[in-house]
Design a protein around this motif. Structure first.
Motif, PDB file in Angstrom:
ATOM      1  N   GLN A  66       0.821  -1.205   0.000  1.00 24.92           N
ATOM      2  CA  GLN A  66       0.000   0.000   0.000  1.00 24.92           C
ATOM      3  C   GLN A  66       0.858   1.260   0.000  1.00 24.92           C
ATOM      4  O   GLN A  66       0.489   2.267  -0.618  1.00 24.92           O
ATOM      5  CB  GLN A  66      -0.904  -0.028   1.236  1.00 24.92           C
ATOM      6  N   ASP A  67       2.028   1.183   0.649  1.00 28.33           N
ATOM      7  CA  ASP A  67       2.853   2.380   0.840  1.00 28.33           C
ATOM      8  C   ASP A  67       4.271   2.259   0.293  1.00 28.33           C
ATOM      9  O   ASP A  67       4.972   3.267   0.189  1.00 28.33           O
ATOM     10  CB  ASP A  67       2.965   2.697   2.341  1.00 28.33           C
ATOM     11  N   HIS A  68       4.704   1.053  -0.032  1.00 28.44           N
ATOM     12  CA  HIS A  68       6.098   0.861  -0.422  1.00 28.44           C
ATOM     13  C   HIS A  68       6.428   1.683  -1.671  1.00 28.44           C
ATOM     14  O   HIS A  68       5.630   1.780  -2.606  1.00 28.44           O
ATOM     15  CB  HIS A  68       6.363  -0.616  -0.697  1.00 28.44           C
ATOM     16  N   MET A  81      -6.933  -7.994  -0.419  1.00 26.84           N
ATOM     17  CA  MET A  81      -8.173  -7.753   0.345  1.00 26.84           C
ATOM     18  C   MET A  81      -7.905  -7.111   1.706  1.00 26.84           C
ATOM     19  O   MET A  81      -8.843  -6.801   2.429  1.00 26.84           O
ATOM     20  CB  MET A  81      -8.932  -9.065   0.571  1.00 26.84           C
ATOM     21  N   PHE A  82      -6.622  -6.920   2.027  1.00 27.14           N
ATOM     22  CA  PHE A  82      -6.281  -6.511   3.384  1.00 27.14           C
ATOM     23  C   PHE A  82      -5.794  -5.063   3.475  1.00 27.14           C
ATOM     24  O   PHE A  82      -5.313  -4.628   4.515  1.00 27.14           O
ATOM     25  CB  PHE A  82      -5.213  -7.453   3.949  1.00 27.14           C
ATOM     26  N   PHE A  83      -5.922  -4.308   2.369  1.00 23.39           N
ATOM     27  CA  PHE A  83      -5.481  -2.918   2.394  1.00 23.39           C
ATOM     28  C   PHE A  83      -6.410  -2.070   3.249  1.00 23.39           C
ATOM     29  O   PHE A  83      -7.630  -2.128   3.107  1.00 23.39           O
ATOM     30  CB  PHE A  83      -5.449  -2.351   0.976  1.00 23.39           C
ATOM     31  N   GLU A  84      -5.801  -1.234   4.087  1.00 27.62           N
ATOM     32  CA  GLU A  84      -6.586  -0.289   4.885  1.00 27.62           C
ATOM     33  C   GLU A  84      -7.230   0.760   3.993  1.00 27.62           C
ATOM     34  O   GLU A  84      -8.370   1.184   4.216  1.00 27.62           O
ATOM     35  CB  GLU A  84      -5.678   0.372   5.927  1.00 27.62           C
ATOM     36  N   ALA A 113      -3.657   2.096  -2.177  1.00 28.12           N
ATOM     37  CA  ALA A 113      -2.880   0.917  -2.531  1.00 28.12           C
ATOM     38  C   ALA A 113      -2.859   0.689  -4.037  1.00 28.12           C
ATOM     39  O   ALA A 113      -1.787   0.502  -4.633  1.00 28.12           O
ATOM     40  CB  ALA A 113      -3.452  -0.304  -1.821  1.00 28.12           C
ATOM     41  N   PHE A 114      -4.033   0.694  -4.675  1.00 28.82           N
ATOM     42  CA  PHE A 114      -4.081   0.436  -6.110  1.00 28.82           C
ATOM     43  C   PHE A 114      -3.470   1.588  -6.915  1.00 28.82           C
ATOM     44  O   PHE A 114      -2.940   1.373  -8.011  1.00 28.82           O
ATOM     45  CB  PHE A 114      -5.504   0.150  -6.561  1.00 28.82           C
ATOM     46  N   THR A 115      -3.514   2.795  -6.368  1.00 23.24           N
ATOM     47  CA  THR A 115      -2.818   3.918  -7.010  1.00 23.24           C
ATOM     48  C   THR A 115      -1.312   3.709  -6.952  1.00 23.24           C
ATOM     49  O   THR A 115      -0.583   3.959  -7.924  1.00 23.24           O
ATOM     50  CB  THR A 115      -3.198   5.246  -6.328  1.00 23.24           C
TER      51      THR A 115
END
Length: 303
Positions: A129-131, A148-151, A156-158
């Protein structure tokens, strides 16, 4: 490990040094704690069983990558690396697959697997999500049950969209509605009278069924800059040896978590009750169930 260029020569431990900065910043994060603790260890212990169980879904991802054409693929939520290694083999000698996962135990298991198999795969322990991935580095981004576990799914998808080359393909597999997957909730439904504190499933929070709503998934991807979105149902049959059924539900899911803290008499009653509830799925020496999933594709174009 960075995905391209000179960064390929850096060690996995150097990559972990960077990723651990993120991990330390998320020390209280529920997902990081879960996957770097007993849940991650359970997946490592049962990796061969889980790989065989979900092999039909792995095949759907691997077939999306052209065979022997090289290139670079990012495997999100790679776990113990089964899909990552299979993709690396598919790409051929000129290709490379990079797996990313938040779980330290699973990433170490994935590295050991790739080393054993001599696969062109590398791994980084980080939150996808952040890397900070190298921009426009990958020809494809894939995931089997890892998104399915992204806050914050849009963030994340961006982030993954930035890591994809223009025209790169996105393909991932997620679970459809909880009602279409009774196998996945049999244990907790059967155990509920004996374990009254089992957590409630909430599809609007990070977890197994967080992306079960196809319309919501489409909106999330559109907001994240992905185009050409294709969402289709897939219903492969998954098979588990009957001898592995009790170890399976005793390790995974809400019941597996609860059993770690349960006294032995209660544990025995729960195991007997839950095992009986799985009888409709047992066929001789095998356990069979339908995995009701979405296969979701998109393109990194128009950016």
């Amino acid at each position: 490990m960075e995905p391209t260029g000179a960064a390929d020569h850096r060690t996995d431990r150097e990559a972990d040094g960077e990723a651990n900065g993120e991990a330390r910043g998320k020390a209280g994060d529920e997902q990081a704690a879960r996957w770097n603790g007993p849940a991650g260890n359970a997946w490592v212990e049962a990796q061969d069983v889980v790989d065989a169980l979900f092999a039909p879904l792995e095949e759907l991802l691997v077939e999306a990558v052209p065979a022997g054409h090289g290139g670079r693929v990012l495997d999100v939520g790679c776990g113990t690396g089964g899909t990552t290694v299979a993709l690396a083999r598919r790409l051929g000698a000129e290709g490379r697959c990079v797996g990313v996962d938040i779980s330290g135990p699973m990433v170490e298991a994935a590295r050991a697997r790739a080393a054993r198999e001599g696969a062109g795969a590398s791994f980084v322990r980080a939150d996808a999500q952040d890397h900070v991935f190298e921009p426009a580095a990958f020809d494809a981004v894939v995931s089997r049950f890892g998104v399915m576990f992204f806050e914050d799914p849009v963030r994340a998808f961006t982030n993954l969209r930035r890591a994809a080359k223009e025209g790169a393909r996105l393909r991932f597999i997620v679970w459809r509605d909880i009602a279409e997957n009774p196998f996945m909730t049999t244990a907790e439904r059967a155990a509920a009278p004996l374990l009254p504190d089992l957590p409630e499933r909430r599809p609007d929070t990070p977890g197994q069924f967080a992306l079960s709503d196809a319309d919501r998934v489409r909106r999330l991807l559109e907001e994240s800059g992905w185009a050409g979105i294709d969402i289709r149902p897939v219903d492969p049959t998954c098979v588990l040896p009957e001898a592995e059924l009790v170890p399976y539900f005793s390790r995974f899911g809400p019941v597996g978590i609860a059993l770690r803290e349960t006294d032995e008499p209660t544990r025995a009653r729960v195991v007997d009750t839950v095992r009986a509830a799985f009888d409709p799925f047992v066929h001789g020496t095998e356990v069979r169930f339908t995995a009701a999933c979405w296969q979701i594709g998109a393109s990194a174009s128009g950016g």
